[in-house]
Motif scaffolding. Structure first.
Motif, mmCIF file in Angstrom:
data_model
loop_
_atom_site.group_PDB
_atom_site.id
_atom_site.type_symbol
_atom_site.label_atom_id
_atom_site.label_comp_id
_atom_site.label_asym_id
_atom_site.label_seq_id
_atom_site.Cartn_x
_atom_site.Cartn_y
_atom_site.Cartn_z
ATOM 1 N N GLN A 91 0.817 -1.212 0.000
ATOM 2 C CA GLN A 91 0.000 0.000 0.000
ATOM 3 C C GLN A 91 0.857 1.271 0.000
ATOM 4 O O GLN A 91 0.484 2.269 -0.591
ATOM 5 N N LYS A 92 1.998 1.238 0.655
ATOM 6 C CA LYS A 92 2.852 2.414 0.774
ATOM 7 C C LYS A 92 4.113 2.316 -0.082
ATOM 8 O O LYS A 92 4.991 3.157 0.014
ATOM 9 N N PHE A 93 4.168 1.305 -0.927
ATOM 10 C CA PHE A 93 5.391 1.086 -1.691
ATOM 11 C C PHE A 93 5.654 2.206 -2.692
ATOM 12 O O PHE A 93 6.797 2.603 -2.901
ATOM 13 N N SER A 94 4.587 2.724 -3.328
ATOM 14 C CA SER A 94 4.799 3.772 -4.332
ATOM 15 C C SER A 94 5.427 5.013 -3.716
ATOM 16 O O SER A 94 6.296 5.652 -4.317
ATOM 17 N N SER A 95 5.010 5.380 -2.499
ATOM 18 C CA SER A 95 5.623 6.526 -1.829
ATOM 19 C C SER A 95 7.010 6.179 -1.302
ATOM 20 O O SER A 95 7.938 7.001 -1.378
ATOM 21 N N ALA A 96 7.163 4.969 -0.773
ATOM 22 C CA ALA A 96 8.442 4.571 -0.184
ATOM 23 C C ALA A 96 9.554 4.529 -1.224
ATOM 24 O O ALA A 96 10.653 5.048 -0.990
ATOM 25 N N ILE A 97 9.277 3.949 -2.376
ATOM 26 C CA ILE A 97 10.341 3.841 -3.384
ATOM 27 C C ILE A 97 10.720 5.209 -3.923
ATOM 28 O O ILE A 97 11.888 5.486 -4.215
ATOM 29 N N GLY A 98 9.747 6.115 -4.023
ATOM 30 C CA GLY A 98 10.077 7.463 -4.486
ATOM 31 C C GLY A 98 10.999 8.194 -3.534
ATOM 32 O O GLY A 98 11.972 8.835 -3.956
ATOM 33 N N LEU A 99 10.720 8.091 -2.245
ATOM 34 C CA LEU A 99 11.545 8.771 -1.255
ATOM 35 C C LEU A 99 12.924 8.129 -1.128
ATOM 36 O O LEU A 99 13.934 8.818 -0.959
ATOM 37 N N VAL A 100 12.972 6.798 -1.217
ATOM 38 C CA VAL A 100 14.265 6.103 -1.155
ATOM 39 C C VAL A 100 15.145 6.489 -2.340
ATOM 40 O O VAL A 100 16.336 6.783 -2.190
ATOM 41 N N LEU A 101 14.552 6.502 -3.523
ATOM 42 C CA LEU A 101 15.328 6.852 -4.711
ATOM 43 C C LEU A 101 15.824 8.293 -4.649
ATOM 44 O O LEU A 101 16.925 8.600 -5.141
ATOM 45 N N LEU A 102 15.030 9.186 -4.071
ATOM 46 C CA LEU A 102 15.471 10.575 -3.931
ATOM 47 C C LEU A 102 16.714 10.665 -3.049
ATOM 48 O O LEU A 102 17.686 11.366 -3.368
ATOM 49 N N ILE A 103 16.713 9.955 -1.929
ATOM 50 C CA ILE A 103 17.853 9.977 -1.018
ATOM 51 C C ILE A 103 19.079 9.337 -1.673
ATOM 52 O O ILE A 103 20.213 9.811 -1.527
ATOM 53 N N GLU A 104 18.860 8.270 -2.439
ATOM 54 C CA GLU A 104 19.971 7.616 -3.115
ATOM 55 C C GLU A 104 20.565 8.480 -4.219
ATOM 56 O O GLU A 104 21.733 8.302 -4.602
ATOM 57 N N ALA A 105 19.770 9.418 -4.742
ATOM 58 C CA ALA A 105 20.274 10.271 -5.821
ATOM 59 C C ALA A 105 21.495 11.063 -5.382
ATOM 60 O O ALA A 105 22.421 11.289 -6.174
ATOM 61 N N PHE A 106 21.503 11.502 -4.125
ATOM 62 C CA PHE A 106 22.658 12.251 -3.629
ATOM 63 C C PHE A 106 23.910 11.375 -3.612
ATOM 64 O O PHE A 106 25.012 11.842 -3.920
ATOM 65 N N ALA A 107 23.740 10.094 -3.256
ATOM 66 C CA ALA A 107 24.880 9.177 -3.256
ATOM 67 C C ALA A 107 25.376 8.929 -4.676
ATOM 68 O O ALA A 107 26.585 8.806 -4.911
ATOM 69 N N VAL A 108 24.452 8.859 -5.636
ATOM 70 C CA VAL A 108 24.846 8.645 -7.027
ATOM 71 C C VAL A 108 25.653 9.823 -7.553
ATOM 72 O O VAL A 108 26.622 9.657 -8.309
ATOM 73 N N LEU A 109 25.263 11.030 -7.148
ATOM 74 C CA LEU A 109 25.979 12.217 -7.591
ATOM 75 C C LEU A 109 27.354 12.344 -6.929
ATOM 76 O O LEU A 109 28.223 13.050 -7.426
ATOM 77 N N ILE A 110 27.536 11.683 -5.786
ATOM 78 C CA ILE A 110 28.817 11.755 -5.077
ATOM 79 C C ILE A 110 29.762 10.649 -5.516
ATOM 80 O O ILE A 110 30.957 10.880 -5.754
ATOM 81 N N GLY A 111 29.258 9.405 -5.646
ATOM 82 C CA GLY A 111 30.106 8.240 -5.855
ATOM 83 C C GLY A 111 30.914 8.224 -7.135
ATOM 84 O O GLY A 111 32.141 8.451 -7.122
ATOM 85 N N PRO A 112 30.304 7.961 -8.306
ATOM 86 C CA PRO A 112 31.087 7.861 -9.550
ATOM 87 C C PRO A 112 31.879 9.118 -9.914
ATOM 88 O O PRO A 112 33.038 8.998 -10.323
ATOM 89 N N PRO A 113 31.312 10.333 -9.787
ATOM 90 C CA PRO A 113 32.151 11.496 -10.124
ATOM 91 C C PRO A 113 33.377 11.642 -9.231
ATOM 92 O O PRO A 113 34.464 12.003 -9.706
ATOM 93 N N SER A 114 33.213 11.346 -7.934
ATOM 94 C CA SER A 114 34.364 11.415 -7.033
ATOM 95 C C SER A 114 35.416 10.377 -7.409
ATOM 96 O O SER A 114 36.621 10.649 -7.366
ATOM 97 N N ALA A 115 34.951 9.192 -7.778
ATOM 98 C CA ALA A 115 35.892 8.158 -8.212
ATOM 99 C C ALA A 115 36.628 8.588 -9.478
ATOM 100 O O ALA A 115 37.836 8.352 -9.628
ATOM 101 N N GLY A 116 35.895 9.220 -10.404
ATOM 102 C CA GLY A 116 36.542 9.702 -11.624
ATOM 103 C C GLY A 116 37.599 10.749 -11.347
ATOM 104 O O GLY A 116 38.674 10.753 -11.972
ATOM 105 N N ARG A 117 37.346 11.655 -10.402
ATOM 106 C CA ARG A 117 38.336 12.677 -10.052
ATOM 107 C C ARG A 117 39.565 12.055 -9.402
ATOM 108 O O ARG A 117 40.690 12.494 -9.624
ATOM 109 N N LEU A 118 39.350 11.024 -8.572
ATOM 110 C CA LEU A 118 40.481 10.341 -7.963
ATOM 111 C C LEU A 118 41.336 9.639 -9.017
ATOM 112 O O LEU A 118 42.565 9.588 -8.913
ATOM 113 N N VAL A 119 40.669 9.082 -10.031
ATOM 114 C CA VAL A 119 41.420 8.437 -11.105
ATOM 115 C C VAL A 119 42.273 9.462 -11.853
ATOM 116 O O VAL A 119 43.450 9.217 -12.168
#
Length: 543
Positions: A388-416
């Motif tokens: 019943q609450k999955f549609s709201s839960a997945i939206g909020l989880v994905l929003l929070i994960e977006a910040f990690a996505v913006l930090i992870g690969p670009p930071s790794a690329g700069r380190l390389v």
């Protein structure tokens, strides 16, 4: 266009999912959408070398293309949840397919890296987000008992498409250049519209059946009663009007449900996923260029992603089958924690791989662990918050994960770019994944298991944090039934004198529905289906 029922695409809990039938078509559509959503940002990395030459930029600059795609996939989660609850899954997915295709087609005409960010990154990423989340919601409505297996099969779309899109991208790059490759990829993304078209809302079929059953019920029950049938009809109409008045303020609340943040299991899951995403996507994004820098030919380097994809194809359904076992499913969060630990240790142990054989071994173990993570991540979330609450839960989880996505690969690329050393990147990414696994396991054991021992388990609560879902599900059933009754109510012609005589009965029906019953009682009254339990029986002695 808006719909009168904001819950289209969501199934009221008491209605049993078919676990098959048209659900297999929905599963195939979800398989394709998941493949494009997760494999496409990784497959685009095949073009990075040529983009670096044409636009005279570094690797960290081109890595932003994949990062923006993933960030849009995750960051637009709440917006996608609101659109799905307001318009339904099918129209949202059709629009998403068009946007994803248009983004790659426009990207083939770009002249600088910023334009690539806006087209291939933002527009294509937004289109894939509008396809990905609704497909998972529809999958949850069609499957219950077989849901772990369905999630595993749908998640297998990612490795299948990764193993095919990466070599295809290399071939297109060699024959048509990166512009021609982007143009053809844009055409392939139009298949998302076909997948969106097959996402038939399950509740529409249920409403048709309920309407037909009600027509038969009214014909059978009202005709023998005579004059009292008009009184029952008026009472039913009054009940519907009172419920419609109550229904309007409820729509705004269900567009995005923030009450899930009171669920400790959801908080633990969200924090763990944030840490996980920081390092999970780094190895596959860097793998091709790492192999090329070690002297591996371009074709064989691209084939490494195909190895991961091939292993992943079998790992995800197999893990889904294991998660569906009776003695495993209650502890699926710990299985998810083990899969993350396995993935992190694979990154750490393979950091020193310096030849093609070592990279192949890394790809085999990474494919197994990555497949396990992919098969379990959304199954665990569904088990925590409920359908019943999955549609709201997945939206909020994905929003929070977006910040990690913006930090992870670009930071790794700069380190390389700064260190010219991939070994440190693999150590760092693996450590982040291991930390997320340990946090999920320890926090789940300490915070959730001990809480269950102190508090008695609530009835009819199959998942943690679903205590409030019962009341919401009951109200959703009432809304679905009354909406069905409105669409299939037979036309009854009565004279003015009879209508005037029944005004008092209408008033009584409105008071009864306002007091919470919706089910009239007393001698000679007709059973009002709105708000009544399905197992209630009609007392006909007074008739």
């Amino acid at each position: 266009m808006g719909r009168p029922d904001p819950e289209e695409g969501q199934l009221p809990a008491p209605v049993k999912p078919p676990d098959g039938g048209w659900g297999w078509i929905v599963l195939f559509g979800c398989f394709v959408i998941t493949g494009f959503s997760y494999a496409f940002p990784k497959a685009v990395s095949v073009y990075f070398k040529e983009l670096m030459k044409d636009f005279h930029v570094g690797y960290s600059d081109t890595a932003w293309i994949s990062s923006i795609m993933l960030a849009m996939l995750y960051g637009t989660g709440p917006v996608c949840s609101i659109m799905v609850n307001q318009f339904g899954c099918r129209p949202v997915m059709l629009i998403g397919g068009l946007l994803a295709s248009a983004g790659m087609i426009l990207a083939s005409f770009t002249t600088n890296i910023i334009e690539l960010y806006l087209t291939a990154g933002v527009l294509t990423g937004l289109g894939m987000a509008l396809n990905f989340q609704p497909s998972l919601i529809m999958l949850g409505t069609y499957f219950d008992k077989r849901r772990p297996l369905a999630n595993g099969l749908a998640a297998a779309g990612s490795p299948v498409f990764l193993s095919s899109l990466s070599p295809l991208g290399q071939v297109l790059l060699e024959k048509f250049g990166w512009r021609g490759g982007f143009l053809i990829m844009g055409g392939l993304l139009l298949n998302c519209c076909t997948c969106g078209a097959v996402m038939r809302p399950l509740d529409m079929g249920m409403k048709r059946k309920m309407g037909k059953a009600q027509d038969k019920y009214e014909a059978k029950e009202m005709l023998p009663i005579g004059g009292k049938s008009e009184e029952g009809i008026s009472t039913t109409d009054g009940t519907k009007k009172a419920k419609k008045a109550k229904k309007k303020p409820k729509k705004g609340k269900k567009l995005l449900d923030f009450s899930i943040f009171s669920n400790r299991g959801f908080i633990i899951y969200t924090i763990s996923k944030f840490i996980l995403v920081l390092g999970l996507f780094v190895p596959p994004i860097l793998l091709v260029n790492y192999a090329k820098d070690t002297g591996v030919p371009d074709t064989e380097a691209a084939f490494l992603l195909s190895i991961i994809g091939f292993i992943d194809i079998f790992a995800r359904p197999a893990c889904g089958m294991v998660a569906g076992l009776k003695w495993v499913r209650p502890h699926v969060a710990y299985l998810f924690s083990f899969s993350m630990l396995f993935n992190g240790l694979t990154d750490i142990c393979s950091a020193r791989a310096s030849n093609y054989t070592g990279l192949v071994i890394f790809c085999v173990f990474f494919g197994i662990s990555y497949g396990m993570v992919g098969a379990l991540q959304f199954e665990v979330l569904m088990a925590i918050v409920g359908s019943q609450k999955f549609s709201s839960a997945i939206g909020l989880v994905l929003l929070i994960e977006a910040f990690a996505v913006l930090i992870g690969p670009p930071s790794a690329g700069r380190l390389v770019d700064a260190l010219k050393n991939y070994e440190v990147i693999f150590y760092l990414a693996g450590s982040e994944v291991v930390l997320s696994a340990l946090f999920l396991a320890v926090a789940s054991y300490c915070c959730l298991n001990r809480g269950k021992k102190k508090e008695p388990p609530s009835e009819n609560n199959p998942s943690a944090g679903g205590g409030s879902d019962t009341e919401e599900a009951e109200s959703d059933v009432q809304e679905a039934e009354e909406h069905s009754s409105d669409n299939h109510q037979p036309a009854h012609s009565t004279e003015n004198a009879v209508v005037a005589a029944n005004e008092e009965a209408n008033h009584v029906g409105e008071e009864q529905s306002g007091e919470g019953g919706g089910c009239p009682t007393g001698d000679g009254e007709v059973l009002a289906r709105d708000g009544c339990n399905a197992d209630q029986t009609v007392e006909r002695d007074s008739f």
